[in-house]
Write an enzyme that holds these catalytic residues in place. Sequence first.
Site, PDB file in Angstrom:
ATOM      1  N   HIS A   1     -53.325  -0.442 -15.180  1.00 29.74           N
ATOM      2  CA  HIS A   1     -54.039   0.254 -14.109  1.00 29.74           C
ATOM      3  C   HIS A   1     -55.515  -0.171 -14.083  1.00 29.74           C
ATOM      4  O   HIS A   1     -56.111  -0.317 -13.024  1.00 29.74           O
ATOM      5  CB  HIS A   1     -53.915   1.770 -14.277  1.00 29.74           C
ATOM      6  CG  HIS A   1     -52.516   2.267 -14.045  1.00 29.74           C
ATOM      7  ND1 HIS A   1     -51.792   1.948 -12.922  1.00 29.74           N
ATOM      8  CD2 HIS A   1     -51.692   3.045 -14.808  1.00 29.74           C
ATOM      9  CE1 HIS A   1     -50.593   2.514 -12.992  1.00 29.74           C
ATOM     10  NE2 HIS A   1     -50.510   3.188 -14.135  1.00 29.74           N
TER      11      HIS A   1
ATOM     12  N   ARG B   1     -45.623  -3.200 -14.362  1.00 33.00           N
ATOM     13  CA  ARG B   1     -44.944  -4.452 -14.726  1.00 33.00           C
ATOM     14  C   ARG B   1     -45.930  -5.481 -15.264  1.00 33.00           C
ATOM     15  O   ARG B   1     -45.642  -6.247 -16.163  1.00 33.00           O
ATOM     16  CB  ARG B   1     -44.189  -5.011 -13.497  1.00 33.00           C
ATOM     17  CG  ARG B   1     -42.825  -4.377 -13.319  1.00 33.00           C
ATOM     18  CD  ARG B   1     -42.293  -4.583 -11.932  1.00 33.00           C
ATOM     19  NE  ARG B   1     -42.944  -3.672 -10.992  1.00 33.00           N
ATOM     20  CZ  ARG B   1     -42.833  -3.762  -9.667  1.00 33.00           C
ATOM     21  NH1 ARG B   1     -42.118  -4.734  -9.135  1.00 33.00           N
ATOM     22  NH2 ARG B   1     -43.431  -2.882  -8.891  1.00 33.00           N
TER      23      ARG B   1
ATOM     24  N   LEU C   1     -67.476  -0.843   7.010  1.00 40.91           N
ATOM     25  CA  LEU C   1     -66.047  -0.714   6.687  1.00 40.91           C
ATOM     26  C   LEU C   1     -65.650   0.745   6.471  1.00 40.91           C
ATOM     27  O   LEU C   1     -66.309   1.479   5.732  1.00 40.91           O
ATOM     28  CB  LEU C   1     -65.743  -1.512   5.407  1.00 40.91           C
ATOM     29  CG  LEU C   1     -64.331  -1.344   4.832  1.00 40.91           C
ATOM     30  CD1 LEU C   1     -63.293  -2.042   5.697  1.00 40.91           C
ATOM     31  CD2 LEU C   1     -64.263  -1.885   3.389  1.00 40.91           C
TER      32      LEU C   1
ATOM     33  N   TRP D   1     -47.315  12.315  -9.682  1.00 39.39           N
ATOM     34  CA  TRP D   1     -47.532  13.392 -10.683  1.00 39.39           C
ATOM     35  C   TRP D   1     -46.368  13.466 -11.659  1.00 39.39           C
ATOM     36  O   TRP D   1     -46.514  13.977 -12.769  1.00 39.39           O
ATOM     37  CB  TRP D   1     -47.684  14.760 -10.011  1.00 39.39           C
ATOM     38  CG  TRP D   1     -48.915  14.913  -9.174  1.00 39.39           C
ATOM     39  CD1 TRP D   1     -48.970  14.979  -7.816  1.00 39.39           C
ATOM     40  CD2 TRP D   1     -50.281  15.017  -9.626  1.00 39.39           C
ATOM     41  NE1 TRP D   1     -50.272  15.113  -7.392  1.00 39.39           N
ATOM     42  CE2 TRP D   1     -51.092  15.144  -8.487  1.00 39.39           C
ATOM     43  CE3 TRP D   1     -50.894  15.022 -10.893  1.00 39.39           C
ATOM     44  CZ2 TRP D   1     -52.484  15.263  -8.545  1.00 39.39           C
ATOM     45  CZ3 TRP D   1     -52.279  15.150 -10.953  1.00 39.39           C
ATOM     46  CH2 TRP D   1     -53.046  15.270  -9.802  1.00 39.39           C
TER      47      TRP D   1
ATOM     48  N   SER E   1     -49.755   8.679  -5.370  1.00 40.16           N
ATOM     49  CA  SER E   1     -48.909   9.402  -4.419  1.00 40.16           C
ATOM     50  C   SER E   1     -48.616  10.817  -4.907  1.00 40.16           C
ATOM     51  O   SER E   1     -48.776  11.124  -6.097  1.00 40.16           O
ATOM     52  CB  SER E   1     -47.593   8.647  -4.212  1.00 40.16           C
ATOM     53  OG  SER E   1     -46.757   8.806  -5.340  1.00 40.16           O
TER      54      SER E   1
ATOM     55  N   ASP F   1     -49.105  -2.161  -5.769  1.00 42.19           N
ATOM     56  CA  ASP F   1     -47.997  -1.888  -6.686  1.00 42.19           C
ATOM     57  C   ASP F   1     -47.839  -3.003  -7.723  1.00 42.19           C
ATOM     58  O   ASP F   1     -48.109  -4.161  -7.446  1.00 42.19           O
ATOM     59  CB  ASP F   1     -46.702  -1.731  -5.877  1.00 42.19           C
ATOM     60  CG  ASP F   1     -45.615  -1.011  -6.672  1.00 42.19           C
ATOM     61  OD1 ASP F   1     -45.941  -0.390  -7.711  1.00 42.19           O
ATOM     62  OD2 ASP F   1     -44.448  -1.065  -6.259  1.00 42.19           O
TER      63      ASP F   1
ATOM     64  N   ARG G   1     -40.717  -1.323   0.391  1.00 44.21           N
ATOM     65  CA  ARG G   1     -40.542   0.043   0.915  1.00 44.21           C
ATOM     66  C   ARG G   1     -41.906   0.689   1.082  1.00 44.21           C
ATOM     67  O   ARG G   1     -42.909   0.210   0.550  1.00 44.21           O
ATOM     68  CB  ARG G   1     -39.664   0.865  -0.020  1.00 44.21           C
ATOM     69  CG  ARG G   1     -40.149   0.904  -1.460  1.00 44.21           C
ATOM     70  CD  ARG G   1     -39.264   1.800  -2.334  1.00 44.21           C
ATOM     71  NE  ARG G   1     -39.653   1.669  -3.721  1.00 44.21           N
ATOM     72  CZ  ARG G   1     -39.119   0.800  -4.575  1.00 44.21           C
ATOM     73  NH1 ARG G   1     -38.169  -0.012  -4.190  1.00 44.21           N
ATOM     74  NH2 ARG G   1     -39.553   0.742  -5.821  1.00 44.21           N
ATOM     75  N   LEU G   2     -41.921   1.798   1.829  1.00 48.79           N
ATOM     76  CA  LEU G   2     -43.196   2.465   2.117  1.00 48.79           C
ATOM     77  C   LEU G   2     -43.557   3.516   1.076  1.00 48.79           C
ATOM     78  O   LEU G   2     -44.715   3.897   0.963  1.00 48.79           O
ATOM     79  CB  LEU G   2     -43.142   3.119   3.501  1.00 48.79           C
ATOM     80  CG  LEU G   2     -43.367   2.176   4.685  1.00 48.79           C
ATOM     81  CD1 LEU G   2     -43.132   2.911   6.001  1.00 48.79           C
ATOM     82  CD2 LEU G   2     -44.772   1.599   4.661  1.00 48.79           C
TER      83      LEU G   2
ATOM     84  N   GLU H   1     -45.866  11.868  -5.395  1.00 48.96           N
ATOM     85  CA  GLU H   1     -44.754  11.716  -6.342  1.00 48.96           C
ATOM     86  C   GLU H   1     -45.204  11.190  -7.710  1.00 48.96           C
ATOM     87  O   GLU H   1     -44.486  11.323  -8.705  1.00 48.96           O
ATOM     88  CB  GLU H   1     -43.689  10.767  -5.771  1.00 48.96           C
ATOM     89  CG  GLU H   1     -42.881  11.343  -4.621  1.00 48.96           C
ATOM     90  CD  GLU H   1     -43.639  11.372  -3.298  1.00 48.96           C
ATOM     91  OE1 GLU H   1     -43.484  12.339  -2.555  1.00 48.96           O
ATOM     92  OE2 GLU H   1     -44.409  10.438  -3.027  1.00 48.96           O
TER      93      GLU H   1
END
Length: 243
Positions: A37, A24, A131, A69, A65, A20, A194-195, A67
């Site tokens: 990004h 910013r 991995l 979109w 996520s 995240d 937060r998750l 969300e």
Amino acid sequence: MKEATLNPDRLPRHVGIIMDGNGRWARKNKLKIAMGHRAGTEALREIIRNSSDIGIEALSLYAFSTENWARPKPEVDALMSLLLEFFRSEIDELHQKNVRIRILGEKDALPPQQRLALIAAETRTFDNTGLKLNIAINYGSRAELARAARLLAREVAEGIRLPDSVDEAAVAGLLYTAGLPDVDLLIRTSGEMRLSNFMLWQCAYAEFVFPKKLWPDFTLEDYHLCLAEYQTRSRRYGKREEE
Ligand code: IPE
Ligand code: IPE
Ligand code: MG
């Protein structure tokens, strides 16, 4: 820069990262959001390579996520292009490093080019034993749990499962992460705590670390500090700590 000393015998088996702070970072550097990004994917390369080198078993990265979109279309488009670019440029090296790629999330809703690139990456690396790299794209933990419930309900309706056989293992076995250990260490950059709908089930007993740095500024040293912090934690799983 503080150097972290890691105990190779106490590394987390499964690390989750909520990457995240790209927005910013772009604002801070007076750049367009897409550049934030892009800078984020640069940070990513090193963390993946190093996780493979130091012997982390599984690394799960939150890239997009369900969300996300709802963000402005140009930003969503930029993220989708970067995704494609990332897979095209990294897949050879990842395959060479014996990395097994798995996509967490609903691929069907993605644009066709992206969907095909993700499926190709999963197929090509399927037999790799290094991995386990999980990339969460169009991922939401609630959607994942609802999907598992739906699949179980279908099995019961078809008569191939008894309702009483629906236990924790049955649910876990129908998540995108089936067969992987639970998340041991969850890192979220940028200071948010937060998750945001990431791996609610898999993080039930995860240790959380919230570094302040924005994702594009997150270095290998920062990653190792998180791993070192994890190694100081006492994990009790509800039991009384050994005297
Ligand atoms: C994380 O960075 C990347 C994605 C969600 C795709 P953000 O874009 O959320 O960065 P901030 O939170 O706006 O700084
Ligand atoms: C979570 O970050 C999603 C990813 C990092 C891909 P967001 O930036 O979308 O989450 P909120 O909106 O701050 O909770
Ligand atoms: Mg964010």
